[in-house]
Scaffold this motif. Sequence first.
Motif, PDB file in Angstrom:
ATOM      1  N   ALA A 178      -4.705 -10.923   8.505  1.00 57.81           N
ATOM      2  CA  ALA A 178      -4.886 -10.456   7.128  1.00 57.81           C
ATOM      3  C   ALA A 178      -4.950  -8.934   7.084  1.00 57.81           C
ATOM      4  N   LEU A 179      -5.580  -8.337   8.091  1.00 58.27           N
ATOM      5  CA  LEU A 179      -5.605  -6.877   8.172  1.00 58.27           C
ATOM      6  C   LEU A 179      -4.206  -6.326   8.414  1.00 58.27           C
ATOM      7  N   ALA A 180      -3.437  -6.994   9.278  1.00 56.49           N
ATOM      8  CA  ALA A 180      -2.060  -6.552   9.535  1.00 56.49           C
ATOM      9  C   ALA A 180      -1.235  -6.625   8.253  1.00 56.49           C
ATOM     10  N   LEU A 181      -1.430  -7.677   7.472  1.00 57.66           N
ATOM     11  CA  LEU A 181      -0.723  -7.822   6.201  1.00 57.66           C
ATOM     12  C   LEU A 181      -1.112  -6.702   5.235  1.00 57.66           C
ATOM     13  N   SER A 182      -2.398  -6.368   5.198  1.00 55.79           N
ATOM     14  CA  SER A 182      -2.857  -5.303   4.301  1.00 55.79           C
ATOM     15  C   SER A 182      -2.274  -3.956   4.707  1.00 55.79           C
ATOM     16  N   ILE A 183      -2.069  -3.744   6.001  1.00 54.77           N
ATOM     17  CA  ILE A 183      -1.478  -2.495   6.485  1.00 54.77           C
ATOM     18  C   ILE A 183      -0.033  -2.382   6.007  1.00 54.77           C
ATOM     19  N   VAL A 184       0.725  -3.483   6.122  1.00 55.90           N
ATOM     20  CA  VAL A 184       2.116  -3.482   5.668  1.00 55.90           C
ATOM     21  C   VAL A 184       2.194  -3.208   4.168  1.00 55.90           C
ATOM     22  N   ALA A 185       1.321  -3.880   3.387  1.00 58.06           N
ATOM     23  CA  ALA A 185       1.318  -3.690   1.935  1.00 58.06           C
ATOM     24  C   ALA A 185       0.955  -2.255   1.570  1.00 58.06           C
ATOM     25  N   THR A 186      -0.066  -1.711   2.225  1.00 59.16           N
ATOM     26  CA  THR A 186      -0.485  -0.331   1.959  1.00 59.16           C
ATOM     27  C   THR A 186       0.615   0.645   2.332  1.00 59.16           C
ATOM     28  N   LEU A 187       1.228   0.427   3.477  1.00 58.48           N
ATOM     29  CA  LEU A 187       2.292   1.308   3.954  1.00 58.48           C
ATOM     30  C   LEU A 187       3.451   1.349   2.963  1.00 58.48           C
ATOM     31  N   ALA A 188       3.846   0.187   2.459  1.00 57.30           N
ATOM     32  CA  ALA A 188       4.975   0.116   1.526  1.00 57.30           C
ATOM     33  C   ALA A 188       4.658   0.827   0.214  1.00 57.30           C
ATOM     34  N   LEU A 189       3.502   0.542  -0.373  1.00 61.32           N
ATOM     35  CA  LEU A 189       3.145   1.131  -1.665  1.00 61.32           C
ATOM     36  C   LEU A 189       2.892   2.629  -1.557  1.00 61.32           C
ATOM     37  N   GLN A 190       2.254   3.061  -0.468  1.00 59.62           N
ATOM     38  CA  GLN A 190       1.991   4.495  -0.301  1.00 59.62           C
ATOM     39  C   GLN A 190       3.285   5.272  -0.047  1.00 59.62           C
ATOM     40  N   GLU A 191       4.240   4.629   0.642  1.00 60.99           N
ATOM     41  CA  GLU A 191       5.533   5.286   0.873  1.00 60.99           C
ATOM     42  C   GLU A 191       6.259   5.495  -0.444  1.00 60.99           C
ATOM     43  N   ILE A 192       6.215   4.484  -1.329  1.00 64.94           N
ATOM     44  CA  ILE A 192       6.861   4.637  -2.638  1.00 64.94           C
ATOM     45  C   ILE A 192       6.188   5.743  -3.436  1.00 64.94           C
ATOM     46  N   SER A 193       4.856   5.778  -3.445  1.00 66.20           N
ATOM     47  CA  SER A 193       4.149   6.800  -4.223  1.00 66.20           C
ATOM     48  C   SER A 193       4.457   8.193  -3.703  1.00 66.20           C
ATOM     49  N   GLY A 194       4.515   8.346  -2.383  1.00 65.05           N
ATOM     50  CA  GLY A 194       4.870   9.650  -1.807  1.00 65.05           C
ATOM     51  C   GLY A 194       6.292  10.046  -2.139  1.00 65.05           C
ATOM     52  N   ARG A 195       7.210   9.079  -2.098  1.00 63.96           N
ATOM     53  CA  ARG A 195       8.617   9.347  -2.411  1.00 63.96           C
ATOM     54  C   ARG A 195       8.773   9.742  -3.875  1.00 63.96           C
ATOM     55  N   ILE A 196       8.014   9.087  -4.754  1.00 67.30           N
ATOM     56  CA  ILE A 196       8.045   9.440  -6.181  1.00 67.30           C
ATOM     57  C   ILE A 196       7.531  10.867  -6.377  1.00 67.30           C
ATOM     58  N   GLY A 197       6.417  11.192  -5.725  1.00 63.05           N
ATOM     59  CA  GLY A 197       5.841  12.526  -5.865  1.00 63.05           C
ATOM     60  C   GLY A 197       6.799  13.623  -5.443  1.00 63.05           C
ATOM     61  N   ILE A 198       7.488  13.419  -4.312  1.00 60.66           N
ATOM     62  CA  ILE A 198       8.415  14.441  -3.800  1.00 60.66           C
ATOM     63  C   ILE A 198       9.688  14.497  -4.642  1.00 60.66           C
ATOM     64  N   SER A 199      10.241  13.339  -4.997  1.00 60.44           N
ATOM     65  CA  SER A 199      11.513  13.302  -5.725  1.00 60.44           C
ATOM     66  C   SER A 199      11.397  13.854  -7.141  1.00 60.44           C
ATOM     67  N   THR A 200      10.276  13.573  -7.806  1.00 58.55           N
ATOM     68  CA  THR A 200      10.111  14.004  -9.200  1.00 58.55           C
ATOM     69  C   THR A 200       9.372  15.319  -9.341  1.00 58.55           C
ATOM     70  N   GLY A 201       8.651  15.732  -8.276  1.00 65.48           N
ATOM     71  CA  GLY A 201       7.825  16.932  -8.371  1.00 65.48           C
ATOM     72  C   GLY A 201       6.590  16.720  -9.225  1.00 65.48           C
ATOM     73  N   GLN A 202       6.238  15.463  -9.479  1.00 65.68           N
ATOM     74  CA  GLN A 202       5.066  15.125 -10.278  1.00 65.68           C
ATOM     75  C   GLN A 202       4.273  14.028  -9.568  1.00 65.68           C
ATOM     76  N   ASP A 203       2.965  14.007  -9.808  1.00 66.05           N
ATOM     77  CA  ASP A 203       2.218  12.873  -9.292  1.00 66.05           C
ATOM     78  C   ASP A 203       2.271  11.740 -10.322  1.00 66.05           C
ATOM     79  N   LEU A 204       1.657  10.608 -10.017  1.00 66.57           N
ATOM     80  CA  LEU A 204       1.788   9.434 -10.881  1.00 66.57           C
ATOM     81  C   LEU A 204       1.143   9.643 -12.244  1.00 66.57           C
ATOM     82  N   SER A 205       0.011  10.345 -12.279  1.00 65.34           N
ATOM     83  CA  SER A 205      -0.652  10.579 -13.565  1.00 65.34           C
ATOM     84  C   SER A 205       0.180  11.503 -14.453  1.00 65.34           C
ATOM     85  N   GLN A 206       0.811  12.525 -13.869  1.00 63.88           N
ATOM     86  CA  GLN A 206       1.691  13.413 -14.636  1.00 63.88           C
ATOM     87  C   GLN A 206       2.931  12.659 -15.121  1.00 63.88           C
ATOM     88  N   LEU A 207       3.479  11.825 -14.251  1.00 62.66           N
ATOM     89  CA  LEU A 207       4.669  11.047 -14.608  1.00 62.66           C
ATOM     90  C   LEU A 207       4.357  10.105 -15.768  1.00 62.66           C
TER      91      LEU A 207
END
Length: 429
Positions: free
Chosen positions: A64-93
Amino acid sequence: MLSIKIYKKSLKSLFCRKTKTLSLTTFFKNLGPGPVIAAAFIGPGTVTVCTLAGVNFGYSLLWALALSIVATLALQEISGRIGISTGQDLSQLLRNSTGNRLFKFLSMALVLLAIVLGNAAYESGNITGANLGLEIFWKFPVWNLGQLQIQTGNLLIGITAFLLLYLGNYKALEKFLVGMVILMSISFIITAILTKPDWLGVFAGFKPTWNSDEFLTIVSLIGTTVVPYNLFLYASLAHKKWKNTEGISWMKLDIGISVVLGGLVSMAILMVGAANLNSEVSSALDVSKGLEPVFGPMAKYLMGVGFLAAGLTSSITAPLAAGLVVCGVMGWSQELESASMRKSIGLVLLLGLIFASFGIKPVQLITLAQLANGILLPCISAWIIWVGAQQSIMGNHKSKTSSNLVYLAIWLITLILGVKSIGAVFGAW
């Protein structure tokens, strides 16, 4: 498997450049705020949940911990990619999005409610948890003021967190948090190794099996790792670190190393819990008493250091994330030295400090925050997955169709977590 392929491709693009060689200095210089995310999700709550999972179920929930790591990794990668690509964080977007104005207003209100009230409520737990670790080395006095009691240890932790946030800058905070994460990691991993775990049992724990008694613990293990405010925090820090899309490969490496390291620490904590010999356990520090017959009083001090580091790092990241969200949604400056950030951070930290120092349990606030987070987690995860797949927003860095199938499965996990949180508020679970 898709996540592993993505990171292999990122590593190849970094290490196989024709015109540049990658030195160790360049490597560390280009790594970013990923350890801040590890520091954020490994707080006293995570330590306690992982410990009790080990105490009650041994190694059987490592999967279950391994599953949570995969889920966290995927969602955090998307959030980081959004921040860099748009130049805005999620609240600004979110603030700058077009469309139905009522829906936009309600979304902004939900984010503010969940992140600000939630972090203010749980900040008291972070401060109290850090003080529990501190008390292993020195028990601070309690001041009695009539019917009120001031926990001076909590007060010291809160003031320390406030000064680090008020006087520091992003780079200085990152260095401090990296140091604390390393200290915390060493502490818990050494403790796990010294317990001499049954490695065959450890490996068997990665095979998914569960029963009805384990279900709530599984949900709690995933829920302490997949945290809504971390998505906002990393998007903001990533676009401050990497100013153009060339940094996306570095971002993937950064968050990959950090989340995996954080996951290993969580697994080490679970393994420590599984080795416990104490029959009565209500928190992680109770385990240290059960470990003393195994390798003496060193257990107490190692767990104390780990708990102190976990509590202090979360005491810093929770108000920092709340401040970034408030300022982003309201359109204020997000510079750490700005008046708007200092006031937002100060409010969240002050509320947490008041609750912790006076021993107040903000039950209604925590209940409201739990309800808001239960709604927010599946909503924000669905939203960032959708944003990450949009060519018009992300350009060439949009998510691939095959990856979106994995993200859909991860969203279903966040939906289950959200329903559980809402059900807990109304007494359904």
